[in-house]
Scaffold this active site. Structure first.
Site, PDB file in Angstrom:
ATOM      1  N   ARG A 321       1.005  -1.138  -0.052  1.00 31.07           N
ATOM      2  CA  ARG A 321       0.169  -0.011   0.007  1.00 31.07           C
ATOM      3  C   ARG A 321       0.978   1.233   0.096  1.00 31.07           C
ATOM      4  O   ARG A 321       0.578   2.302  -0.584  1.00 31.07           O
ATOM      5  CB  ARG A 321      -1.181  -0.010   1.091  1.00 31.07           C
ATOM      6  CG  ARG A 321      -1.876  -1.127   1.198  1.00 31.07           C
ATOM      7  CD  ARG A 321      -3.459  -1.046   2.112  1.00 31.07           C
ATOM      8  NE  ARG A 321      -4.159   0.200   1.621  1.00 31.07           N
ATOM      9  CZ  ARG A 321      -4.185   1.389   2.034  1.00 31.07           C
ATOM     10  NH1 ARG A 321      -3.457   1.715   3.109  1.00 31.07           N
ATOM     11  NH2 ARG A 321      -5.042   2.276   1.601  1.00 31.07           N
ATOM     12  N   CYS A 351      14.602  -5.104  -4.276  1.00 29.13           N
ATOM     13  CA  CYS A 351      15.077  -4.250  -5.111  1.00 29.13           C
ATOM     14  C   CYS A 351      14.525  -3.297  -5.945  1.00 29.13           C
ATOM     15  O   CYS A 351      14.117  -3.571  -7.214  1.00 29.13           O
ATOM     16  CB  CYS A 351      16.063  -5.254  -6.102  1.00 29.13           C
ATOM     17  SG  CYS A 351      17.067  -6.254  -5.043  1.00 29.13           S
ATOM     18  N   GLU A 352      13.883  -2.287  -5.227  1.00 28.20           N
ATOM     19  CA  GLU A 352      12.916  -1.286  -5.991  1.00 28.20           C
ATOM     20  C   GLU A 352      13.167  -0.166  -5.135  1.00 28.20           C
ATOM     21  O   GLU A 352      12.902  -0.127  -3.859  1.00 28.20           O
ATOM     22  CB  GLU A 352      11.419  -1.552  -6.081  1.00 28.20           C
ATOM     23  CG  GLU A 352      11.380  -2.789  -6.890  1.00 28.20           C
ATOM     24  CD  GLU A 352      11.088  -2.673  -8.454  1.00 28.20           C
ATOM     25  OE1 GLU A 352      10.816  -1.186  -8.781  1.00 28.20           O
ATOM     26  OE2 GLU A 352      11.257  -3.637  -9.084  1.00 28.20           O
TER      27      GLU A 352
END
Ligand SMILES: *Cc1c(COP(=O)(O)O)cnc(C)c1O
Length: 429
Positions: A321, A351-352
């Site tokens: 969310r 990994c973002e």
């Protein structure tokens, strides 16, 4: 907060540590590990009771929106409290059936139901299928004719009512959006349905969005549904027995929850004044959001360009969310009641760069090993989780008084690859 006393159902501190009802969150983390979703039975029941009290005297049926939290133990709890469900897929139909619901306890919403899903819903005897397009009506007529049954249908209308929600992705009822039958086409579709021998138009539905903190749009929607009912009945097309106002109730966190619910009930009263008309509502978030926390442990602390970064063992795959809607969730230390003093970004291991739970937030001083509770995580938390980065999904725990129970096991690495076929069996044609 008082020490040693639970002042409210749900979450409170005892000697500084955060508890869910009569169980310490620290103890749950020890036993079940992290990340783990924890839900309070008392909060869920409290919310349902508050809603029912506010709506007392009105002919309302509550259909909990399964997508908010679809764990079957939660569904079974709600079933035991006498509510129905609103489902949006064949998968949710399966969940609801296996949690003990009957078709007659269900309404089926959704903009893209497949013929297979429609058939399953018809076979299960779903109380109302809320259709959203002319194409869907044709598909449903075919299914119903083949099964030689008459199916109750509601038209989900797009009333073109704008709502103020925290994020634009949680608004659903303006023209140009994918949801519902545009209000200027509703009469045409209603007439088309009159020619379908296996469909019986019995209701009209609308769903405006999520986290609607102002009741005015509900009053507008109620008026709109009543107008359509009168127009359809006046034209002799069908008798409309049910008007469904959807979900989206705000938490009223910024204001007085009781006043909000009173205003909501007032908005529904327009429908109650129509003769022989029952009201249906589909709250999801309102029932379960505050009941849940996501327990996560701090793995590392680091600092970059003057920004403090707290890395947790939960990531956006567990709870999306904040990344998807920029939603704000309080983050508390489970072990101590210290005042927030650390300005930090709380991030996950995925990994973002979009993998965060809070940015530039004041939180208590924490370090590796600290246990955190991300609040208001009971709705659209686990139900939106994924395996991105090949991360097994977390466990879910239900607390009831002094007891707690594992209701969803943590996934294993083997679960991640169970359905994959690594040596493909090639076919030709
Ligand atoms: C998602 C949804 C709901 C529930 O919305 P909440 O904001 O969780 O109350 C109700 N009805 C329909 C049709 C929905 O798509």
């Amino acid at each position: 907060m008082g020490q040693g006393v639970l002042e409210a159902p749900g979450y409170a501190r005892r000697e500084g540590a955060l508890w869910c009802e009569g169980v310490s969150l620290g103890a749950i983390a020890e036993r079940v590990g992290t990340p783990t979703y924890v839900y309070s039975t008392a909060t869920i029941c409290n919310r349902l009771d508050a809603l029912r009290r506010a709506l007392a005297g009105l002919p309302v049926h509550i259909h909990y929106s399964v997508k908010a939290n679809s764990s079957r133990a939660i569904l079974a709890l709600l079933k035991s409290r006498g509510v129905g469900v609103d489902i949006v897929s064949g998968g949710e139909l399966h969940r609801a059936l296996t949690a003990g619901f009957n078709g007659r306890d269900m309404v089926f919403s959704g903009v893209g139901k497949t013929a297979v899903e429609l058939e399953r819903a018809v076979r299960a005897g779903v109380k109302s299928i809320n259709v959203e397009s002319e194409g869907e009506i044709v598909a449903l007529q075919k299914v119903a004719a083949r099964l030689q049954v008459v199916v109750s249908v509601a038209l989900r209308v797009n009333p073109d009512i704008a709502v103020d929600t925290p994020h634009k992705y949680t608004r659903t009822a303006e023209l140009g959006m994918k949801f519902g039958i545009p209000h200027d086409k509703v009469m045409r579709v209603a007439r088309a349905m009159a020619d379908m021998p296996n469909l019986k138009l019995t209701g009209i539905a609308a769903h405006l969005g999520s986290q609607i903190d102002d009741v005015a749009p509900y009053a507008r929607a109620a008026h709109c549904l009543v107008q359509f009912k009168r127009e359809i009945e006046g034209a002799g097309i069908a008798r409309i027995a049910t008007l469904d106002l959807g979900g989206g109730l705000g938490l009223g966190a910024s204001g007085d929850r009781d006043a909000y619910l009173q205003g909501y009930a007032e908005a529904l009263r327009v429908i109650a004044e129509e003769p022989d008309t029952e009201i249906m509502i589909e709250p999801g978030r309102f029932i379960v959001a505050d009941a849940g926390v996501l327990l996560t442990r701090v793995l590392y602390r680091k600092s970059s360009g003057g920004t403090e970064i707290v890395v947790t063992d939960a990531g956006m795959n567990d709870f999306i969310r904040p990344s998807l809607y920029e939603s704000l969730h309080d983050i508390e230390s489970v072990d101590t009641a210290e005042e927030p003093s650390l300005l930090a970004n709380v991030v996950g291991p995925v990994c973002e760069s979009g993998d965060f739970f809070a940015t530039g937030r004041l939180i208590p001083e924490v370090g590796p090993g600290s246990l955190l509770a991300i609040r208001t995580a009971g709705a659209y938390g686990y139900s939106m989780s994924s395996n991105y980065n090949s991360r097994p999904r977390p466990a879910e725990v239900l607390v009831d008084g002094d007891r707690f129970a594992l209701i969803t096991e943590r996934e294993s690495d083997a679960d991640l690859t169970r359905r994959e076929i690594s040596a493909p069996h090639w076919s030709e044609d």
